[in-house]
Design a protein around this motif. Structure first.
Motif, PDB file in Angstrom:
ATOM      1  N   PHE A 150       7.114  20.227  -6.764  1.00 36.01           N
ATOM      2  CA  PHE A 150       5.788  20.754  -7.103  1.00 36.01           C
ATOM      3  C   PHE A 150       4.870  19.594  -7.479  1.00 36.01           C
ATOM      4  CE2 PHE A 150       8.491  24.390  -7.598  1.00 36.01           C
ATOM      5  CZ  PHE A 150       7.697  25.499  -7.341  1.00 36.01           C
ATOM      6  N   LYS A 151       3.576  19.788  -7.258  1.00 34.79           N
ATOM      7  CA  LYS A 151       2.617  18.764  -7.663  1.00 34.79           C
ATOM      8  C   LYS A 151       2.396  18.797  -9.174  1.00 34.79           C
ATOM      9  CE  LYS A 151      -2.042  16.993  -6.814  1.00 34.79           C
ATOM     10  NZ  LYS A 151      -3.362  17.254  -6.194  1.00 34.79           N
ATOM     11  N   ASN A 152       2.188  20.023  -9.722  1.00 36.38           N
ATOM     12  CA  ASN A 152       1.964  20.122 -11.176  1.00 36.38           C
ATOM     13  C   ASN A 152       2.375  21.510 -11.702  1.00 36.38           C
ATOM     14  OD1 ASN A 152      -0.087  21.574 -10.024  1.00 36.38           O
ATOM     15  ND2 ASN A 152      -1.731  20.684 -11.244  1.00 36.38           N
ATOM     16  N   LEU A 153       3.667  21.803 -11.570  1.00 39.24           N
ATOM     17  CA  LEU A 153       4.200  23.093 -12.034  1.00 39.24           C
ATOM     18  C   LEU A 153       4.123  23.166 -13.558  1.00 39.24           C
ATOM     19  CD1 LEU A 153       5.755  25.758 -11.376  1.00 39.24           C
ATOM     20  CD2 LEU A 153       7.871  24.437 -11.640  1.00 39.24           C
ATOM     21  N   ALA A 154       3.448  24.210 -14.071  1.00 34.12           N
ATOM     22  CA  ALA A 154       3.284  24.312 -15.528  1.00 34.12           C
ATOM     23  C   ALA A 154       3.562  25.709 -16.066  1.00 34.12           C
ATOM     24  CB  ALA A 154       1.867  23.888 -15.918  1.00 34.12           C
ATOM     25  N   PHE A 155       3.962  26.644 -15.191  1.00 33.17           N
ATOM     26  CA  PHE A 155       4.248  28.003 -15.656  1.00 33.17           C
ATOM     27  C   PHE A 155       5.306  28.621 -14.754  1.00 33.17           C
ATOM     28  CE2 PHE A 155       2.613  32.626 -16.005  1.00 33.17           C
ATOM     29  CZ  PHE A 155       3.407  32.875 -17.122  1.00 33.17           C
ATOM     30  N   ILE A 156       6.369  29.164 -15.366  1.00 30.72           N
ATOM     31  CA  ILE A 156       7.472  29.759 -14.609  1.00 30.72           C
ATOM     32  C   ILE A 156       7.743  31.168 -15.123  1.00 30.72           C
ATOM     33  CG2 ILE A 156       9.941  29.595 -14.092  1.00 30.72           C
ATOM     34  CD1 ILE A 156       9.618  26.510 -14.555  1.00 30.72           C
ATOM     35  N   VAL A 157       7.815  32.113 -14.185  1.00 27.49           N
ATOM     36  CA  VAL A 157       8.170  33.493 -14.525  1.00 27.49           C
ATOM     37  C   VAL A 157       9.493  33.813 -13.842  1.00 27.49           C
ATOM     38  CG1 VAL A 157       7.472  35.921 -14.416  1.00 27.49           C
ATOM     39  CG2 VAL A 157       5.721  34.139 -14.581  1.00 27.49           C
ATOM     40  N   THR A 158      10.448  34.374 -14.583  1.00 26.74           N
ATOM     41  CA  THR A 158      11.674  34.856 -13.937  1.00 26.74           C
ATOM     42  C   THR A 158      11.805  36.340 -14.228  1.00 26.74           C
ATOM     43  OG1 THR A 158      13.120  34.347 -15.809  1.00 26.74           O
ATOM     44  CG2 THR A 158      12.856  32.642 -14.154  1.00 26.74           C
ATOM     45  N   ASP A 159      12.091  37.109 -13.179  1.00 25.65           N
ATOM     46  CA  ASP A 159      12.228  38.558 -13.327  1.00 25.65           C
ATOM     47  C   ASP A 159      13.707  38.910 -13.408  1.00 25.65           C
ATOM     48  OD1 ASP A 159      11.523  41.179 -13.552  1.00 25.65           O
ATOM     49  OD2 ASP A 159      11.232  41.510 -11.416  1.00 25.65           O
ATOM     50  N   GLU A 160      14.034  39.904 -14.239  1.00 15.89           N
ATOM     51  CA  GLU A 160      15.422  40.265 -14.506  1.00 15.89           C
ATOM     52  C   GLU A 160      16.200  38.995 -14.804  1.00 15.89           C
ATOM     53  OE1 GLU A 160      16.626  43.225 -15.059  1.00 15.89           O
ATOM     54  OE2 GLU A 160      14.639  44.036 -14.701  1.00 15.89           O
ATOM     55  N   GLN A 161      15.713  38.262 -15.820  1.00 19.30           N
ATOM     56  CA  GLN A 161      16.172  36.899 -16.057  1.00 19.30           C
ATOM     57  C   GLN A 161      17.657  36.802 -16.377  1.00 19.30           C
ATOM     58  OE1 GLN A 161      16.703  34.705 -18.951  1.00 19.30           O
ATOM     59  NE2 GLN A 161      17.058  36.339 -20.402  1.00 19.30           N
ATOM     60  N   HIS A 162      18.268  37.875 -16.907  1.00 17.55           N
ATOM     61  CA  HIS A 162      19.692  37.797 -17.228  1.00 17.55           C
ATOM     62  C   HIS A 162      20.548  37.642 -15.975  1.00 17.55           C
ATOM     63  CE1 HIS A 162      19.016  42.204 -16.693  1.00 17.55           C
ATOM     64  NE2 HIS A 162      20.132  42.092 -16.029  1.00 17.55           N
ATOM     65  N   ARG A 163      19.945  37.882 -14.788  1.00 19.70           N
ATOM     66  CA  ARG A 163      20.716  37.748 -13.553  1.00 19.70           C
ATOM     67  C   ARG A 163      20.790  36.292 -13.086  1.00 19.70           C
ATOM     68  NH1 ARG A 163      20.622  43.133 -10.253  1.00 19.70           N
ATOM     69  NH2 ARG A 163      20.472  44.578 -11.970  1.00 19.70           N
ATOM     70  N   PHE A 164      20.059  35.424 -13.750  1.00 16.72           N
ATOM     71  CA  PHE A 164      20.137  34.006 -13.422  1.00 16.72           C
ATOM     72  C   PHE A 164      20.991  33.296 -14.459  1.00 16.72           C
ATOM     73  CE2 PHE A 164      16.020  35.376 -11.723  1.00 16.72           C
ATOM     74  CZ  PHE A 164      16.171  34.994 -10.402  1.00 16.72           C
ATOM     75  N   GLY A 165      21.825  32.371 -13.991  1.00 14.19           N
ATOM     76  CA  GLY A 165      22.642  31.601 -14.927  1.00 14.19           C
ATOM     77  C   GLY A 165      21.813  30.563 -15.654  1.00 14.19           C
ATOM     78  N   VAL A 166      22.402  30.038 -16.724  1.00  9.56           N
ATOM     79  CA  VAL A 166      21.745  29.001 -17.533  1.00  9.56           C
ATOM     80  C   VAL A 166      21.338  27.817 -16.669  1.00  9.56           C
ATOM     81  CG1 VAL A 166      22.185  27.277 -19.330  1.00  9.56           C
ATOM     82  CG2 VAL A 166      22.903  29.639 -19.670  1.00  9.56           C
ATOM     83  N   ASN A 167      22.251  27.375 -15.800  1.00  8.45           N
ATOM     84  CA  ASN A 167      21.971  26.190 -14.986  1.00  8.45           C
ATOM     85  C   ASN A 167      20.813  26.421 -14.020  1.00  8.45           C
ATOM     86  OD1 ASN A 167      23.997  24.799 -16.222  1.00  8.45           O
ATOM     87  ND2 ASN A 167      25.541  25.311 -14.689  1.00  8.45           N
ATOM     88  N   GLN A 168      20.751  27.632 -13.446  1.00 12.20           N
ATOM     89  CA  GLN A 168      19.655  27.943 -12.520  1.00 12.20           C
ATOM     90  C   GLN A 168      18.310  27.865 -13.226  1.00 12.20           C
ATOM     91  OE1 GLN A 168      21.049  31.803 -11.055  1.00 12.20           O
ATOM     92  NE2 GLN A 168      21.221  30.908  -9.027  1.00 12.20           N
ATOM     93  N   ARG A 169      18.243  28.441 -14.436  1.00 13.24           N
ATOM     94  CA  ARG A 169      16.965  28.444 -15.157  1.00 13.24           C
ATOM     95  C   ARG A 169      16.566  27.027 -15.565  1.00 13.24           C
ATOM     96  NH1 ARG A 169      19.102  33.189 -17.486  1.00 13.24           N
ATOM     97  NH2 ARG A 169      19.486  32.243 -19.498  1.00 13.24           N
ATOM     98  N   SER A 170      17.558  26.221 -15.958  1.00 11.02           N
ATOM     99  CA  SER A 170      17.231  24.856 -16.382  1.00 11.02           C
ATOM    100  C   SER A 170      16.783  24.009 -15.187  1.00 11.02           C
ATOM    101  CB  SER A 170      18.426  24.205 -17.075  1.00 11.02           C
ATOM    102  OG  SER A 170      19.505  24.080 -16.182  1.00 11.02           O
ATOM    103  N   MET A 171      17.378  24.260 -14.001  1.00 10.43           N
ATOM    104  CA  MET A 171      16.963  23.530 -12.797  1.00 10.43           C
ATOM    105  C   MET A 171      15.501  23.819 -12.481  1.00 10.43           C
ATOM    106  SD  MET A 171      20.302  24.062 -10.379  1.00 10.43           S
ATOM    107  CE  MET A 171      19.523  23.572  -8.859  1.00 10.43           C
ATOM    108  N   LEU A 172      15.113  25.094 -12.626  1.00  7.12           N
ATOM    109  CA  LEU A 172      13.728  25.477 -12.346  1.00  7.12           C
ATOM    110  C   LEU A 172      12.790  24.832 -13.359  1.00  7.12           C
ATOM    111  CD1 LEU A 172      11.909  27.097 -10.538  1.00  7.12           C
ATOM    112  CD2 LEU A 172      12.315  29.104 -11.932  1.00  7.12           C
TER     113      LEU A 172
END
Length: 661
Positions: A367-389
């Motif tokens: 990304f050029k300047n990513l500053a906001f992230i939304v995850t839906d049904e966030q419990h379906r993503f693992g810790v590592n996936q969220r940290s990578m994002l």
């Protein structure tokens, strides 16, 4: 100290312990009894009828064993107690007969029948119990005999003083808690019922203290995290909201206000947007995505499935169609060429909002300047996936959305380190879904309702719990239901079938046919539970409804009632299930989740059990909620004083924490 150093533990025993996740002295000493057997010898004269008795007796006749069938035997023998001769019967204990010698004093636990002068024993102690004895009962460990487990615990108790007491002394004194070593001794080798209660109180408080310490410590760190202070043109946000074809509920307005405050502050957003199915979370997220774009930054929106990601893409793009904001879509099933084209646009900053699945986590996507992230049904993503994002941006604000209504006890523990915005109100114009429990023999009535709905150009969901037929049970699978519905409607109504074994392209085709109305009935597994949005669907039929939790049934029901038409949910179930009546009575997901919690206890209610930390060894969230609240208050005050920084034991807890989430 390791278990290998304990006296009497060999290699085989170690293997069995390791297989049950018991590796250390602490692990074995926190393998608590799940109940106690209290043996208090009495006499036949002083006992009440039809109660379980504990009596001492002397064997006068060793009796005989009779086999009722191959694996079922009865052992009958005679004893004398307080001048009375009784005939004792016990089932499947033939192996104890050689030890039942005449004159031996034993203890019998069971029920006495005065008329027949017989005693039906459920247990026999070959060493007589002469005074009140409290016996701890443990869940069996595969491969280990009970007495072996008891010996290991007895040896481990000699090392109990090597374990930390995690409760600060001020709280031990405040609540008059036992010391850790006394509590462990009394829980495993109890001498008095009242002291067992005190031991449990101490160990429950300690377990909850450690858990809350982790949550509050992480929260204190996140509160200190610097974020990007964004300049949000509030007037443009107000103008955007005025263009919407519907009015916002008070809960939606408050959630938007909370989010805008976070975005424009120097503190990094770490917010959970928790709302029932169909409560209108998407417009809240869209408004915040719009605000982040107006402030000059990129946003990412991650959904757990391609169906849901595509739906969000279409919905958000439609809501923002009057703006000049560039919204893009990225999922794994796209061609390499399509992905590369989007990646170039994202890196150049031409894409303002990127919506997709875990494909967004691709390491080649910048990304050029990513500053906001939304995850839906966030419990379906693992810790590592969220940290990578999170690492794809510079101090990005984070909004986690969930349509899973969670009891307050769970919300506190799972999301305790987040700020929370709650949406409970339904959007204006929505009608309550009428839910009915129907026996399969009355299915014809439901089919008439289906026919009427289809004549009105409405659509129907049918949910089956399995994909393929299993001869061992009566669960309806999707293919069998398709045959039955085709037969019922003489093959005149187009029916689609959706399940997890279909290829992505096939799933999309099935869903698209249903969305545009080409198919009128969609027979599916629970893949429709989250996110699928077909406004025209007004009937949900769920087969074998008794096999689902209330929360899951409520999620499925939420696929209908998404317009101003009256919608219905039919729960097909042959047995009367008291808990299903909760769904007939209420459409409030939060109330339903509380009832689900009552019926099913803690456990993995929503498929969101967090690894490690959500597994309590002695505490019970439902039962111990008042203690949890007190512990939370104590922990907050303790962390504020920062005394924990001087203590090695708390530093070790901190060192083990996963800071990536």
């Amino acid at each position: 100290m390791n278990l290998q150093n304990l006296k009497g533990i060999g290699e085989k025993t170690i293997e069995h312990l390791y297989a049950s996740n018991i590796y250390t002295i602490e692990d074995i000493l926190t393998y608590y009894p799940y109940k106690y057997q209290i043996l208090e010898p009495t006499t036949l004269e002083t006992s009440e009828s039809n109660t379980v008795l504990t009596i001492n007796a002397t064997v006068v006749d060793t009796g005989k064993v009779s086999f009722i069938r191959k694996n079922f035997n009865t052992y009958r023998f005679k004893v004398e107690t307080h001048g009375k001769i009784l005939t004792v019967a016990i089932f499947n204990r033939a192996f104890i007969k050689p030890r039942m010698t005449v004159g031996r004093m034993i203890t019998l636990i069971g029920k006495y029948d005065a008329k027949k002068n017989t005693f039906t024993a459920n247990d026999i102690k070959l060493n007589a119990v002469t005074e009140t004895k409290i016996i701890p009962i443990y869940h069996a460990i595969k491969g280990l005999k009970n007495n072996t487990l008891e010996k290991i615990i007895k040896e481990a108790l000699k090392e109990k003083d090597t374990l930390y007491d995690y409760v600060p002394e001020e709280f031990n004194q405040k609540y008059h808690l036992l010391s850790k070593d006394i509590a462990l001794e009394e829980i495993h080798e109890p001498k008095d019922v009242s002291i067992v209660k005190k031991a449990e109180q101490k160990l429950i408080y300690e377990e909850l203290f450690v858990f809350m310490f982790k949550i509050q410590y992480l929260k204190s760190l996140k509160e200190q995290e610097a974020g990007i202070k964004k300049s949000i043109p509030i007037e443009k946000i107000r103008s955007f909201l005025k263009t919407l074809p519907f009015s916002l509920t008070k809960d939606q307005q408050k959630a938007i206000k909370d989010g805008l405050t976070d975005l424009s502050s120097t503190k990094r957003m770490n917010r959970l947007l928790l709302g029932d199915v169909g409560s209108g979370k998407t417009i809240v997220a869209t408004t915040l995505l719009y605000a982040n774009t107006l402030a000059g930054y990129q946003s990412a929106f991650m959904a757990p499935t391609e169906i849901l990601a595509l739906q969000h893409y279409e919905s958000i793009r439609n809501l923002l169609k009057e703006t000049n904001i560039h919204v893009e879509y990225l999922v794994g099933s796209m061609s390499k060429k399509e992905k590369e084209k989007i990646a170039i646009s994202v890196q150049k900053g031409d894409v303002d909002i990127l919506i997709g699945t875990h494909a967004i986590l691709n390491e080649k996507l910048y990304f050029k300047n990513l500053a906001f992230i939304v995850t839906d049904e966030q419990h379906r993503f693992g810790v590592n996936q969220r940290s990578m994002l999170k690492e794809k941006g510079f101090l990005p604000d984070m909004l986690f959305m969930s349509a899973t209504p969670i009891p307050r006890t769970y919300a506190l523990t799972i999301y305790g380190d987040m700020d929370t915005s709650l949406i409970k109100e339904k959007p204006n114009g929505r009608k309550e879904i009428i839910t009915k429990i129907v026996k399969e023999k009355d299915l014809k009535e439901v089919l008439f309702k289906v026919l009427e709905a289809i004549k009105q150009n409405e659509q129907v969901y049918v949910v089956a719990p399995m994909i393929e037929e299993n001869a061992e049970n009566s669960l309806k699978d999707v293919n069998l239901l398709k045959e039955k519905f085709d037969l019922a409607f003489h093959n005149k109504i187009p029916i689609g079938v959706l399940h997890g074994k279909l290829k992505k392209s096939e799933k999309e085709e099935v869903m698209n046919d249903f969305k545009i109305g080409r198919t009128k009935i969609l027979i599916s597994t629970t893949v429709v539970e989250v996110g699928v949005d077909v406004k025209n669907a007004t009937i949900m039929i769920i087969f074998n409804a008794d096999r689902f939790g209330l929360a899951t049934l409520h999620q499925l029901r939420g696929r209908v009632g998404r317009n101003d038409k009256q919608s219905y949910c039919y729960l097909i179930c042959n047995e009367e299930k008291e808990r299903l009546k909760v769904l007939e009575e209420s459409n409030d997901g939060f109330y339903i989740s509380e009832k689900d919690f009552e019926f099913r206890g803690e456990g993995d209610l929503f498929g969101i059990k967090q690894s490690g930390d959500m597994t309590f060894k002695i505490a019970n969230l439902k039962r111990d909620y008042p203690i949890l609240m007190k512990v939370k208050e104590d922990v907050i005050n303790y962390i504020k004083k920062e005394d924990y920084k001087k203590e090695k034991k708390y530093q070790e807890i901190v060192d083990k924490l996963d800071f990536t989430d």
